[in-house]
Write an enzyme that holds these catalytic residues in place. Sequence first.
Site, PDB file in Angstrom:
ATOM      1  N   SER A 123     -14.281 -45.636 -74.396  1.00 33.36           N
ATOM      2  CA  SER A 123     -15.194 -43.986 -74.869  1.00 33.36           C
ATOM      3  C   SER A 123     -16.208 -43.861 -76.297  1.00 33.36           C
ATOM      4  O   SER A 123     -15.473 -44.446 -77.077  1.00 33.36           O
ATOM      5  CB  SER A 123     -13.674 -42.518 -75.085  1.00 33.36           C
ATOM      6  OG  SER A 123     -14.486 -41.582 -75.460  1.00 33.36           O
TER       7      SER A 123
ATOM      8  N   LYS B 144     -16.972 -44.724 -71.007  1.00 35.75           N
ATOM      9  CA  LYS B 144     -17.319 -42.833 -71.201  1.00 35.75           C
ATOM     10  C   LYS B 144     -17.831 -42.599 -72.245  1.00 35.75           C
ATOM     11  O   LYS B 144     -17.654 -42.731 -73.667  1.00 35.75           O
ATOM     12  CB  LYS B 144     -16.457 -42.711 -70.987  1.00 35.75           C
ATOM     13  CG  LYS B 144     -15.463 -41.099 -71.328  1.00 35.75           C
ATOM     14  CD  LYS B 144     -13.876 -40.523 -71.173  1.00 35.75           C
ATOM     15  CE  LYS B 144     -13.821 -40.053 -71.898  1.00 35.75           C
ATOM     16  NZ  LYS B 144     -11.790 -39.648 -72.539  1.00 35.75           N
TER      17      LYS B 144
ATOM     18  N   LYS C 143     -18.942 -39.459 -74.290  1.00 31.23           N
ATOM     19  CA  LYS C 143     -18.850 -38.204 -74.502  1.00 31.23           C
ATOM     20  C   LYS C 143     -20.474 -37.235 -74.277  1.00 31.23           C
ATOM     21  O   LYS C 143     -20.906 -38.053 -74.973  1.00 31.23           O
ATOM     22  CB  LYS C 143     -18.258 -37.870 -76.208  1.00 31.23           C
ATOM     23  CG  LYS C 143     -17.266 -38.373 -76.365  1.00 31.23           C
ATOM     24  CD  LYS C 143     -16.193 -37.766 -75.869  1.00 31.23           C
ATOM     25  CE  LYS C 143     -15.173 -38.243 -75.861  1.00 31.23           C
ATOM     26  NZ  LYS C 143     -14.121 -36.913 -75.495  1.00 31.23           N
TER      27      LYS C 143
ATOM     28  N   ASP D  56     -17.259 -37.573 -70.453  1.00 31.37           N
ATOM     29  CA  ASP D  56     -16.368 -35.694 -70.965  1.00 31.37           C
ATOM     30  C   ASP D  56     -16.949 -34.979 -72.207  1.00 31.37           C
ATOM     31  O   ASP D  56     -17.496 -35.655 -72.413  1.00 31.37           O
ATOM     32  CB  ASP D  56     -14.823 -37.086 -71.613  1.00 31.37           C
ATOM     33  CG  ASP D  56     -14.145 -36.054 -71.885  1.00 31.37           C
ATOM     34  OD1 ASP D  56     -14.173 -35.092 -72.132  1.00 31.37           O
ATOM     35  OD2 ASP D  56     -12.927 -36.753 -72.501  1.00 31.37           O
TER      36      ASP D  56
ATOM     37  N   GLU E 110     -15.406 -35.441 -66.706  1.00 30.28           N
ATOM     38  CA  GLU E 110     -14.535 -34.758 -66.925  1.00 30.28           C
ATOM     39  C   GLU E 110     -13.894 -33.523 -68.015  1.00 30.28           C
ATOM     40  O   GLU E 110     -15.131 -33.655 -69.061  1.00 30.28           O
ATOM     41  CB  GLU E 110     -13.362 -35.479 -68.406  1.00 30.28           C
ATOM     42  CG  GLU E 110     -12.095 -35.477 -68.881  1.00 30.28           C
ATOM     43  CD  GLU E 110     -11.580 -36.969 -69.816  1.00 30.28           C
ATOM     44  OE1 GLU E 110     -12.093 -38.254 -69.680  1.00 30.28           O
ATOM     45  OE2 GLU E 110     -10.796 -36.516 -70.494  1.00 30.28           O
TER      46      GLU E 110
ATOM     47  N   ASP F 243      -8.632 -32.663 -68.403  1.00 30.17           N
ATOM     48  CA  ASP F 243      -7.233 -33.405 -69.468  1.00 30.17           C
ATOM     49  C   ASP F 243      -7.027 -32.243 -70.358  1.00 30.17           C
ATOM     50  O   ASP F 243      -5.849 -31.866 -69.595  1.00 30.17           O
ATOM     51  CB  ASP F 243      -8.497 -34.104 -70.369  1.00 30.17           C
ATOM     52  CG  ASP F 243      -7.942 -34.306 -71.904  1.00 30.17           C
ATOM     53  OD1 ASP F 243      -6.841 -34.322 -72.227  1.00 30.17           O
ATOM     54  OD2 ASP F 243      -9.135 -35.025 -72.417  1.00 30.17           O
TER      55      ASP F 243
ATOM     56  N   LYS G 261      -2.426 -37.693 -71.133  1.00 32.11           N
ATOM     57  CA  LYS G 261      -1.847 -37.826 -72.510  1.00 32.11           C
ATOM     58  C   LYS G 261      -0.697 -37.797 -72.504  1.00 32.11           C
ATOM     59  O   LYS G 261      -0.074 -36.249 -72.359  1.00 32.11           O
ATOM     60  CB  LYS G 261      -2.964 -36.825 -73.160  1.00 32.11           C
ATOM     61  CG  LYS G 261      -4.050 -37.631 -73.718  1.00 32.11           C
ATOM     62  CD  LYS G 261      -5.355 -36.470 -74.577  1.00 32.11           C
ATOM     63  CE  LYS G 261      -6.636 -37.587 -74.182  1.00 32.11           C
ATOM     64  NZ  LYS G 261      -7.957 -35.840 -74.390  1.00 32.11           N
TER      65      LYS G 261
ATOM     66  N   GLY H 252      -6.438 -40.753 -74.287  1.00 34.70           N
ATOM     67  CA  GLY H 252      -6.078 -41.657 -75.140  1.00 34.70           C
ATOM     68  C   GLY H 252      -6.367 -40.445 -76.549  1.00 34.70           C
ATOM     69  O   GLY H 252      -7.517 -39.833 -76.346  1.00 34.70           O
TER      70      GLY H 252
HETATM   71  O1  OSB Z   1     -11.193 -36.197 -74.865  1.00 34.65           O
HETATM   72  O2  OSB Z   1     -10.045 -37.632 -74.333  1.00 34.65           O
HETATM   73  C1  OSB Z   1     -10.619 -37.062 -75.207  1.00 34.65           C
HETATM   74  C2  OSB Z   1     -10.732 -38.704 -78.487  1.00 34.65           C
HETATM   75  C3  OSB Z   1     -10.084 -38.134 -79.051  1.00 34.65           C
HETATM   76  C4  OSB Z   1      -9.571 -36.523 -79.135  1.00 34.65           C
HETATM   77  C5  OSB Z   1      -9.994 -36.456 -76.993  1.00 34.65           C
HETATM   78  C6  OSB Z   1     -10.591 -37.186 -76.162  1.00 34.65           C
HETATM   79  C7  OSB Z   1     -10.434 -37.958 -77.209  1.00 34.65           C
HETATM   80  C8  OSB Z   1     -10.866 -39.804 -76.770  1.00 34.65           C
HETATM   81  C9  OSB Z   1     -10.974 -41.022 -77.245  1.00 34.65           C
HETATM   82  O3  OSB Z   1     -12.123 -39.550 -75.914  1.00 34.65           O
HETATM   83  C10 OSB Z   1     -10.044 -41.656 -76.139  1.00 34.65           C
HETATM   84  C11 OSB Z   1      -9.358 -43.055 -76.970  1.00 34.65           C
HETATM   85  O4  OSB Z   1      -8.445 -42.588 -77.802  1.00 34.65           O
HETATM   86  O5  OSB Z   1      -9.820 -44.002 -76.582  1.00 34.65           O
HETATM   87 MG    MG Z   2     -10.831 -36.090 -72.339  1.00 34.13          MG
END
Ligand code: OSB
Ligand code: MG
Length: 373
Positions: A136, A162, A164, A189, A215, A240, A264, A292
């Site tokens: 990510s 992925k 952001k 995401d 996402e 999510d 999660k 994660g």
């Molecule tokens: O939305 O998936 C998410 C990290 C903190 C809060 C929300 C998210 C995330 C990540 C990190 O996308 C994923 C990872 O731990 O590698």
């Molecule tokens: Mg997410």
Amino acid sequence: MELRSARLHELELELVEPFETSFGVETTRRFLLVELEAAGGEVGRGECVAATEPLYSGESVATAREILTSRFLPDLLRRPVPTPDAFLASVERYRGHAMAKAAVETALLDLAARERGVSVSAYLGGGRRRVEVGVSVGIQRTVPALVRRVGRYLDDGYRRIKLKVRPGWDVAPVRAVRAEYPDIEIWVDANQAYPTRAVERIRRWADAYHVAQVEQPFAERAIRAHARLAADARFRVCLDESIVDDVSLEDALEARAITSLNVKTGRVGGATVGRRLARRAVTAGVPAWVGGMLESGIGRAHNVHLASLAAFTLPADLSASDRYYASDIVETPFVLGPGSRLDVPRGPGTGVELSERGFRRARRASRSFRRPR
Ligand code: OSB
Ligand code: MG
């Protein structure tokens, strides 16, 4: 079996680089660790994924600390050790606090698996010895910086990326990454950052740059907007934040608002809940994968065990330890293996042990709870 004691630690780890999402920037991670010690001396550990600020969801380190200290841990010490599911049943009447519940549930899972001499994966019914993962990638200062960052992760061996995104950081970065890497699997995401009127605009750029999955573009409760985006989409619409329990999953399935499920453990209040949701999604033809929350080695190990279950068929948001932290709190860091995979530790329990040094460096506060006489 009875518990001898419980401990709640507050830890802090510095990220190797800031992680920026649509809701904020994280440079260090403060989090709680639950330790449960059985009468026989065995210890089970679970990580609480709540962050300092309640920006991803309403939970924070402070709310989790409060409910763990005032209710969950004292209650746990008054009775024989429950199974992970029995613990969740015992705290069901307390609304919310999913991340705090999951921290205790996963510690119980680790303890129960250790007492049985099996891995958490085996305890949950998982079969895989390796799990496929991706990375990510946070929002960067510039588009060229993002393209370079993605290039380094690809060099490291990550196969799906992925990104952001948020309004204003979407078309240009996604176009540039696609132009540089025509064949990679790109997910995005948004963590709820788009207004629901953005459906058609998101569809246009996601299709144009062959994004495989979008996402949580809209608010947690915007189920119908997600359904409009999913109708005839060439990409999957992943939920999510919207999916917090069985009912929210059923509603999203019925509304056809979900074509991929991010699981999660913290968000849904337990690994056993996450397992049930993933199985339900698969039955409805919706693939599931493990998300994660920048976990330390303890939470990461739990996530890897969960991802070993057959119900999870898309690559997890679970990268190698060094993508997050220069020094972790466990003895054996997770390293990326061939095929963009992490090995599932062989157990017993999570199969990872605390590093005394790493733990001492990260520890900021601790509190112990004893069995009442
Ligand atoms: O939305 O998936 C998410 C990290 C903190 C809060 C929300 C998210 C995330 C990540 C990190 O996308 C994923 C990872 O731990 O590698
Ligand atoms: Mg997410």
